[in-house]
Scaffold this active site. Sequence first.
Site, PDB file in Angstrom:
ATOM      1  N   GLU A 116      10.292 -13.055 -49.901  1.00 35.43           N
ATOM      2  CA  GLU A 116      11.477 -13.648 -49.273  1.00 35.43           C
ATOM      3  C   GLU A 116      11.826 -12.908 -47.991  1.00 35.43           C
ATOM      4  O   GLU A 116      11.359 -11.789 -47.769  1.00 35.43           O
ATOM      5  CB  GLU A 116      12.663 -13.650 -50.254  1.00 35.43           C
ATOM      6  CG  GLU A 116      12.960 -12.311 -50.858  1.00 35.43           C
ATOM      7  CD  GLU A 116      13.721 -12.426 -52.198  1.00 35.43           C
ATOM      8  OE1 GLU A 116      14.673 -11.664 -52.357  1.00 35.43           O
ATOM      9  OE2 GLU A 116      13.351 -13.266 -53.048  1.00 35.43           O
ATOM     10  N   LYS A 118      13.835 -10.639 -45.357  1.00 37.80           N
ATOM     11  CA  LYS A 118      14.752  -9.517 -45.480  1.00 37.80           C
ATOM     12  C   LYS A 118      15.895  -9.778 -44.507  1.00 37.80           C
ATOM     13  O   LYS A 118      15.744  -9.638 -43.289  1.00 37.80           O
ATOM     14  CB  LYS A 118      14.054  -8.200 -45.152  1.00 37.80           C
ATOM     15  CG  LYS A 118      14.954  -7.002 -45.391  1.00 37.80           C
ATOM     16  CD  LYS A 118      14.191  -5.699 -45.292  1.00 37.80           C
ATOM     17  CE  LYS A 118      15.028  -4.535 -45.770  1.00 37.80           C
ATOM     18  NZ  LYS A 118      16.288  -4.383 -45.038  1.00 37.80           N
ATOM     19  N   ASP A 120      19.090  -9.591 -42.256  1.00 39.82           N
ATOM     20  CA  ASP A 120      19.645  -8.478 -41.493  1.00 39.82           C
ATOM     21  C   ASP A 120      21.171  -8.597 -41.454  1.00 39.82           C
ATOM     22  O   ASP A 120      21.759  -8.995 -40.460  1.00 39.82           O
ATOM     23  CB  ASP A 120      19.063  -8.480 -40.079  1.00 39.82           C
ATOM     24  CG  ASP A 120      19.251  -7.142 -39.396  1.00 39.82           C
ATOM     25  OD1 ASP A 120      19.733  -6.200 -40.053  1.00 39.82           O
ATOM     26  OD2 ASP A 120      18.929  -7.040 -38.203  1.00 39.82           O
ATOM     27  N   TYR A 228      20.014 -12.669 -53.422  1.00 39.90           N
ATOM     28  CA  TYR A 228      18.610 -12.293 -53.621  1.00 39.90           C
ATOM     29  C   TYR A 228      18.362 -11.521 -54.911  1.00 39.90           C
ATOM     30  O   TYR A 228      17.254 -11.050 -55.141  1.00 39.90           O
ATOM     31  CB  TYR A 228      18.047 -11.522 -52.430  1.00 39.90           C
ATOM     32  CG  TYR A 228      18.832 -10.278 -52.035  1.00 39.90           C
ATOM     33  CD1 TYR A 228      18.952  -9.191 -52.910  1.00 39.90           C
ATOM     34  CD2 TYR A 228      19.418 -10.186 -50.783  1.00 39.90           C
ATOM     35  CE1 TYR A 228      19.658  -8.062 -52.541  1.00 39.90           C
ATOM     36  CE2 TYR A 228      20.120  -9.046 -50.410  1.00 39.90           C
ATOM     37  CZ  TYR A 228      20.250  -7.985 -51.300  1.00 39.90           C
ATOM     38  OH  TYR A 228      20.940  -6.874 -50.943  1.00 39.90           O
ATOM     39  N   LYS A 317       8.675  -4.260 -42.956  1.00 40.74           N
ATOM     40  CA  LYS A 317       9.584  -4.469 -41.829  1.00 40.74           C
ATOM     41  C   LYS A 317       8.871  -4.764 -40.516  1.00 40.74           C
ATOM     42  O   LYS A 317       7.791  -4.256 -40.249  1.00 40.74           O
ATOM     43  CB  LYS A 317      10.463  -3.219 -41.654  1.00 40.74           C
ATOM     44  CG  LYS A 317      11.192  -2.854 -42.933  1.00 40.74           C
ATOM     45  CD  LYS A 317      12.668  -2.706 -42.825  1.00 40.74           C
ATOM     46  CE  LYS A 317      13.217  -1.949 -41.696  1.00 40.74           C
ATOM     47  NZ  LYS A 317      14.558  -1.410 -41.964  1.00 40.74           N
ATOM     48  N   CYS A 419      18.271  -4.173   0.786  1.00 39.77           N
ATOM     49  CA  CYS A 419      17.161  -4.347  -0.145  1.00 39.77           C
ATOM     50  C   CYS A 419      16.316  -3.071  -0.217  1.00 39.77           C
ATOM     51  O   CYS A 419      15.894  -2.551   0.818  1.00 39.77           O
ATOM     52  CB  CYS A 419      16.305  -5.517   0.311  1.00 39.77           C
ATOM     53  SG  CYS A 419      14.797  -5.703  -0.638  1.00 39.77           S
ATOM     54  N   CYS A 422      12.730  -3.705   1.456  1.00 37.30           N
ATOM     55  CA  CYS A 422      12.491  -3.973   2.869  1.00 37.30           C
ATOM     56  C   CYS A 422      13.656  -3.599   3.770  1.00 37.30           C
ATOM     57  O   CYS A 422      13.546  -3.702   4.989  1.00 37.30           O
ATOM     58  CB  CYS A 422      12.135  -5.437   3.080  1.00 37.30           C
ATOM     59  SG  CYS A 422      13.515  -6.550   2.818  1.00 37.30           S
ATOM     60  N   CYS A 437      18.203 -10.579  -1.587  1.00 34.12           N
ATOM     61  CA  CYS A 437      17.729  -9.932  -0.376  1.00 34.12           C
ATOM     62  C   CYS A 437      17.533 -11.018   0.667  1.00 34.12           C
ATOM     63  O   CYS A 437      16.959 -12.061   0.379  1.00 34.12           O
ATOM     64  CB  CYS A 437      16.407  -9.231  -0.667  1.00 34.12           C
ATOM     65  SG  CYS A 437      15.464  -8.871   0.813  1.00 34.12           S
ATOM     66  N   CYS A 443      10.100  -9.355   3.203  1.00 31.95           N
ATOM     67  CA  CYS A 443      10.243  -8.519   2.016  1.00 31.95           C
ATOM     68  C   CYS A 443       8.997  -8.622   1.122  1.00 31.95           C
ATOM     69  O   CYS A 443       8.636  -9.709   0.696  1.00 31.95           O
ATOM     70  CB  CYS A 443      11.483  -8.956   1.234  1.00 31.95           C
ATOM     71  SG  CYS A 443      11.777  -7.953  -0.215  1.00 31.95           S
TER      72      CYS A 443
HETATM   73  S1  IVH Z   1      16.232  -6.633 -52.854  1.00 37.15           S
HETATM   74  C1  IVH Z   1      16.513  -2.955 -55.725  1.00 37.15           C
HETATM   75  N1  IVH Z   1      15.945  -8.618 -51.206  1.00 37.15           N
HETATM   76  O1  IVH Z   1      17.649  -4.608 -47.813  1.00 37.15           O
HETATM   77  C2  IVH Z   1      16.575  -3.380 -54.306  1.00 37.15           C
HETATM   78  N2  IVH Z   1      17.110  -6.707 -50.460  1.00 37.15           N
HETATM   79  O2  IVH Z   1      16.829  -1.488 -48.503  1.00 37.15           O
HETATM   80  C3  IVH Z   1      17.298  -4.635 -54.141  1.00 37.15           C
HETATM   81  N3  IVH Z   1      17.951  -6.911 -48.176  1.00 37.15           N
HETATM   82  O3  IVH Z   1      20.541  -3.166 -48.097  1.00 37.15           O
HETATM   83  C4  IVH Z   1      17.188  -5.186 -52.805  1.00 37.15           C
HETATM   84  N4  IVH Z   1      17.202  -8.924 -47.803  1.00 37.15           N
HETATM   85  O4  IVH Z   1      20.805  -5.600 -48.695  1.00 37.15           O
HETATM   86  C5  IVH Z   1      16.435  -7.384 -51.396  1.00 37.15           C
HETATM   87  N5  IVH Z   1      15.627 -10.480 -49.851  1.00 37.15           N
HETATM   88  C6  IVH Z   1      16.128  -9.253 -50.048  1.00 37.15           C
HETATM   89  C7  IVH Z   1      16.836  -8.590 -49.053  1.00 37.15           C
HETATM   90  C8  IVH Z   1      17.313  -7.297 -49.292  1.00 37.15           C
HETATM   91  C9  IVH Z   1      17.872  -7.918 -47.298  1.00 37.15           C
HETATM   92  C10 IVH Z   1      18.610  -5.608 -47.893  1.00 37.15           C
HETATM   93  C11 IVH Z   1      19.532  -5.141 -48.967  1.00 37.15           C
HETATM   94  C12 IVH Z   1      19.489  -3.655 -48.878  1.00 37.15           C
HETATM   95  C13 IVH Z   1      18.207  -3.376 -48.158  1.00 37.15           C
HETATM   96  C14 IVH Z   1      17.272  -2.645 -49.079  1.00 37.15           C
END
Ligand code: IVH
Length: 684
Positions: A116, A118, A120, A228, A317, A419, A422, A437, A443
Site C-alpha cells: 500500500e 505510505k 505522507d 491502514y 521510501k 544584467c 551582459c 534583461c 546578451c
Molecule cells: S503501518 C506497525 N501503513 O508510516 C507499523 N504505516 O514509520 C504500523 N504510514 O508514522 C504502520 N502509511 O503513520 C503503515 N500504509 C501505511 C502507512 C503507514 C503511512 C506511516 C505511519 C507511521 C510511519 C511508520
Amino acid sequence: MAVPAVTVERAAWLRAELDRHNHAYYGLDAPTIPDAEYDRLFRELQGLEAEYPELLTADSPTQRVGAAALKEFPPRLHGVPMLSLNNAFAPEEVEAFDKRVRDGLETIAAIDYAVEPKFDGLAISLTYENGLFTCGATRGDGVTGEDVTPNLRTLRCIPLRLRGEGWPALIEVRGEVLMFKADFAELNARQRERGDKEFANPRNAAAGSLRQLDSKITAGRPLSFFAYGVGAGSNELAVRTHGELMDRLAGWGFPVAVERGVVTGSRGLLGYFAEIGEKRPALPYDIDGVVYKVNRLDWQDRLGFVSRAPRFAIAHKFPAEEALTEVLGIDVQVGRTGAITPVARLKPVFVGGVTVTNATLHNEDEVRRKDVRVGDTVIVRRAGDVIPEVVAIVPEKRPTRDLFGGEPLHPPFELPKTCPECGSAVTRGEDEAIARCTGGLYCPAQRKQALWHFAARRAMDIEGLGDKLVDQLVDAGLVHSPADLYGLSVETLAGLERMGEKSARNLVAAIAQSRQTTLARFIFALGIRNVGEATARDLARHFGQLEGIMGAEAIALQQVPDVGPVVAASIVAFFNESHNREIIARLLAAGLQWSEGQPADSGPKLLAGKTLVLTGTLPTLKRDDAKAMIEAAGGKVAGSVSKKTDYVVAGEEAGSKLEKAQELGVSVIDEAELLKLLEKGVEE
Ligand code: IVH
C-alpha cells in the site's frame, strides 16, 4: 418535557441519513445528494437537537462542527503502542527484508505481501467503543499521544459510528490524517488572500490543522483520513490476512487506499514500487514511499517485533523530496527570453535522489514574500524531475549581527539593476512578475533564442537553421550575434557534428539568400520585446526606413497604429543599447537590404519628387504596403488625381480616379509596373 416519539424517530433517521451520505461522499467517493440537500438535513437535525438537548448523541453528525477551544491537549495512553517502520531505500534492502521474513518463517516459498502507499501525513489512532467513536489521538511518543478527539470529530470522512457489524467492543483503528494536494493549494491560496501564513507542504498543513486547540479552526480545514491498520482489538477480528482486514475497515466506513494490493516475493514488491512511483505525480495526495506487510496475520504474529518496529513490515521510501540546507548566495540567471530568475546557491544537499546545489526562487516578488537571504537555513524541495525550489526559510536559524539576536546579518535580497551576463539594463513592466534583461541580441544568455528567432520563417527565413543547429553554433563559439551568421563558411559548417558538406553548402546559400529581405521582416527579426510581426510591419510602413525607427522618441513611435507607451518604451530601450546598434551596423555591412527603401544615406531615392495615386485593389500589395514602399522610395502618395499626378496605380475595381486619370492624360500603371519603378526608378 418528553420528546415526542416522532421527533426521536426523525432525529435518528436524520443521523443515519447524514451518516450514509457522509460515507458515500468520503468512503466511497460517490456522492449521493447535492451538498445543499445535505446542508438542509444537517440544519434540521441541528434544530431538533437545540430544541431537545436530550436527543444529542456523541455520534451525531452535528458534533463534527467543533467544540470549545482547549488550553492544551490531554494525554492519551494507546491501548497498543503505535510503532514505527524500518525503512528501505535500495532494492537490495527490500530483497534482504524478504529474505529475513522467509528465514524467520523457515520457508523457501515466495511470500504474499500486502502492499500500500505510505501516506505522507500524520499517524492517528481512533478508538471505537461499541461501535461509537470515543477518542482520537496522535502518535506522540508511540505509547502516549495527544487526545485530539474534538478536532478529529470535524473530519467528515471519519465515521462517528461504525457501519455494518462484526466489530469488537473496543477497537483502535490506525491510519493517517493528510491533506489532498488540491485542498492544500486551495487552503494556501486562501491563506495568502487573507495575509495569513502559508504552509510549506500538505503534510505541515495537515499537522498544523489537526493540532489546533480550537477545533472550529480544524473544522474549516480540508483534512482527509486513510485507515491502514488496527491496534487494540485486532485479535478479535475473524480475518486471516491484512488484505481482508482492510476490506473490513472499508466496510465499517473507513476510507482505504484504492492503490492497495497483494503481491508475491521481492520481485512483486519491486514491481509495485516502480508502478506506484510512476503513478505518484498523479495521485491526489502526497506519499513518501510504499509499505510492505506480510499478508498472513498469523505469520505477522510469528515474526513479531524487534525493538520498536515490526519484523513483518517495512517502508520502502522514495528519496526524500525535501531537505534543509544553507543559502550560500543568491545569483540571478538569465533565461533565453531575457527573463531574470533569482537562484539560491546552496550548500550541497542530497534531495529527491540527487545532490542539489542550486534552487530556483522564481522571481523577485517570490524572494520578497519568502524573504530568503544569504545565510538562511531553507527547506529545499525537489520532486521528480521538477527544478529544485526553495520552499521556505527557517526563521529561527537566520544569522543575526550578535549572538543574542537583533538585526539580521544580511539585508533583504534585491534584484540587480543590470544584467550579470551582459551589463544591459534590467527592467520590469508594471504588471509583470518577471524582470528582464534589455540586452537582447547582445546578451549571451539570450543569444540562442535571439538567433533562433532571427532565422525563423516569418523573420529572416533562413531555411535549415533550426534551434538545434543554433545551439551547436553558439556552443562552439562560432556565432555570437546574427551578424556572425553572414560570415560562416561551408568549411566551418561542415566541421560541425552531424553536418555534411551538402547541408553546409545549403545552409550557406540560405543565409546568403536571406540578405535580400524587407524592412518589416528585419525589424521583426531583431526580436525587440513587444514587437511582433504586425507591429514590425506598421513600423516599417510608418517610418519607411530603419534610421527613422532607431532614432524615434517614444512620442513619435506612438504615432504608429497600435503602438502604445509600453511598446514604444521597449523599442526605445532596445535601440538605446549600444550593443544592439552595433549588431545592426554589422548586419547592414554584411549586405542586408530591403526593397522598402535603403537606409537613409545609402542608395538613391528612385521616386523622389513623384506623386502617385492609388486606386482599386492591387493583386498582392495591400494599400498601406504600397504607400509605405512609395514613400520609402521618396515618392508622395496623394488622395486625388490632378494634373500634377505623375502616376495612377490602378488595381481591380478602380473607379472614378481611373476615369479622372484618363481624362487628364495621367499615366496609369498596374502593380507590376509599380514594382518595376520601385526597383529601377523612372526612366525619363
Ligand atoms: S503501518 C506497525 N501503513 O508510516 C507499523 N504505516 O514509520 C504500523 N504510514 O508514522 C504502520 N502509511 O503513520 C503503515 N500504509 C501505511 C502507512 C503507514 C503511512 C506511516 C505511519 C507511521 C510511519 C511508520
